[in-house]
Design a protein around this motif. Structure first.
Motif, mmCIF file in Angstrom:
data_model
loop_
_atom_site.group_PDB
_atom_site.id
_atom_site.type_symbol
_atom_site.label_atom_id
_atom_site.label_comp_id
_atom_site.label_asym_id
_atom_site.label_seq_id
_atom_site.Cartn_x
_atom_site.Cartn_y
_atom_site.Cartn_z
ATOM 1 N N ILE A 5 5.758 -42.979 -2.498
ATOM 2 C CA ILE A 5 4.796 -44.001 -2.071
ATOM 3 C C ILE A 5 5.094 -44.407 -0.628
ATOM 4 N N THR A 6 6.360 -44.642 -0.325
ATOM 5 C CA THR A 6 6.752 -45.016 1.035
ATOM 6 C C THR A 6 6.414 -43.910 2.019
ATOM 7 N N LYS A 7 6.676 -42.673 1.644
ATOM 8 C CA LYS A 7 6.377 -41.543 2.524
ATOM 9 C C LYS A 7 4.878 -41.475 2.824
ATOM 10 N N ALA A 8 4.048 -41.639 1.796
ATOM 11 C CA ALA A 8 2.591 -41.612 1.996
ATOM 12 C C ALA A 8 2.140 -42.796 2.846
ATOM 13 N N GLN A 9 2.730 -43.947 2.608
ATOM 14 C CA GLN A 9 2.368 -45.128 3.392
ATOM 15 C C GLN A 9 2.717 -44.911 4.862
ATOM 16 N N ASP A 10 3.891 -44.324 5.125
ATOM 17 C CA ASP A 10 4.294 -44.038 6.503
ATOM 18 C C ASP A 10 3.398 -42.990 7.154
ATOM 19 N N GLN A 11 2.944 -42.019 6.358
ATOM 20 C CA GLN A 11 2.061 -40.972 6.901
ATOM 21 C C GLN A 11 0.845 -41.591 7.572
ATOM 22 N N PHE A 12 0.326 -42.648 6.983
ATOM 23 C CA PHE A 12 -0.836 -43.319 7.560
ATOM 24 C C PHE A 12 -0.421 -44.430 8.531
ATOM 25 N N GLY A 13 0.507 -45.286 8.106
ATOM 26 C CA GLY A 13 0.844 -46.477 8.869
ATOM 27 C C GLY A 13 1.542 -46.221 10.192
ATOM 28 N N LYS A 14 2.262 -45.103 10.291
ATOM 29 C CA LYS A 14 2.977 -44.804 11.538
ATOM 30 C C LYS A 14 2.200 -43.867 12.454
ATOM 31 N N ALA A 15 1.010 -43.484 12.042
ATOM 32 C CA ALA A 15 0.186 -42.573 12.838
ATOM 33 C C ALA A 15 -0.703 -43.364 13.794
ATOM 34 N N ASP A 16 -1.081 -42.710 14.882
ATOM 35 C CA ASP A 16 -1.968 -43.331 15.863
ATOM 36 C C ASP A 16 -3.387 -42.780 15.809
ATOM 37 N N LEU A 17 -3.533 -41.520 15.356
ATOM 38 C CA LEU A 17 -4.851 -40.897 15.250
ATOM 39 C C LEU A 17 -4.777 -39.753 14.251
ATOM 40 N N ALA A 18 -5.752 -39.692 13.382
ATOM 41 C CA ALA A 18 -5.858 -38.564 12.454
ATOM 42 C C ALA A 18 -7.333 -38.295 12.199
ATOM 43 N N VAL A 19 -7.616 -37.053 11.868
ATOM 44 C CA VAL A 19 -8.968 -36.669 11.468
ATOM 45 C C VAL A 19 -8.888 -36.199 10.022
ATOM 46 N N ALA A 20 -9.638 -36.854 9.160
ATOM 47 C CA ALA A 20 -9.748 -36.384 7.783
ATOM 48 C C ALA A 20 -10.828 -35.314 7.761
ATOM 49 N N VAL A 21 -10.448 -34.108 7.364
ATOM 50 C CA VAL A 21 -11.427 -33.038 7.190
ATOM 51 C C VAL A 21 -11.856 -33.104 5.733
ATOM 52 N N ILE A 22 -13.132 -33.374 5.550
ATOM 53 C CA ILE A 22 -13.674 -33.574 4.213
ATOM 54 C C ILE A 22 -14.404 -32.324 3.758
#
Length: 192
Positions: free
Chosen positions: A83-100
């Protein structure tokens, strides 16, 4: 004999994703990001269905997703470290593109081919970013496969899934080369 594009081939022979946790600001601006998305959208697309779309996630959007992670992870019984790892994946990032991945109804093009095309878009976006000098990484993880999380966090329709989160930014350190596949063990030559 075909005319080679040596620079492109050299790039592909040495390309290396950059770990998302090593990416920082500055990130591509909107104009650059449009160029990268345009390159990614040139991916193979049997039937010209465009069975994918992009959601650009800025820092505030990524923090909103990070804030959703604990509740969804706990509901699924996910290990607290994951859970912490997933939270950091988003919370510590500055820009991401979700490819849907957004398959279209088609009698001619199987859904699996449309899913493959969405995956190809992910790699094309990573490669475009790397070629433009940015750091990039393609991530997924349990949250990207949790229907409740992607519905609440990204507003996806029932037929849509996340092919990947492509993290973009300025790399802070070059990763070491990693072992690559042994072609002799993964290649079969058929001559007849």
């Amino acid at each position: 004999m075909p005319k080679p594009n040596s620079a492109a081939l050299d790039f592909l022979m040495t390309r290396r994703s950059r770990p998302a946790k090593t990416l920082t600001t500055p990130v591509p601006d909107r104009e650059m990001l449009k160029k990268l998305l345009t390159a990614a959208a040139r991916t193979p697309d049997h039937g010209k269905l465009e069975p994918w779309r992009f959601i650009v996630l800025s820092k505030p959007a990524l923090q909103r997703l990070a804030d959703l992670v604990p509740r969804h992870g706990t509901a699924l019984g996910i290990d607290p470290d994951k859970i912490t790892k997933a939270q950091d994946q988003f919370g510590k990032a500055d820009l991401a593109v979700a490819v849907i991945c957004s398959p279209k109804p088609s009698e001619k093009i199987p859904q699996i081919e449309q899913i493959y095309s969405a995956g190809a878009v992910c790699l094309a976006l990573v490669n475009a970013a790397l070629a433009a000098g940015w750091g990039a990484n393609w991530l997924s993880g349990w949250a990207s496969h949790d229907r409740a999380f992607i519905t609440e966090g990204l507003g996806l329709a029932a037929h849509e899934t996340v092919a990947g989160f492509i993290h973009l930014g300025t790399e802070t350190s070059a990763p070491p080369e990693r072992p690559r596949p042994d072609l002799d063990t993964i290649t079969t030559w058929v001559d007849a």
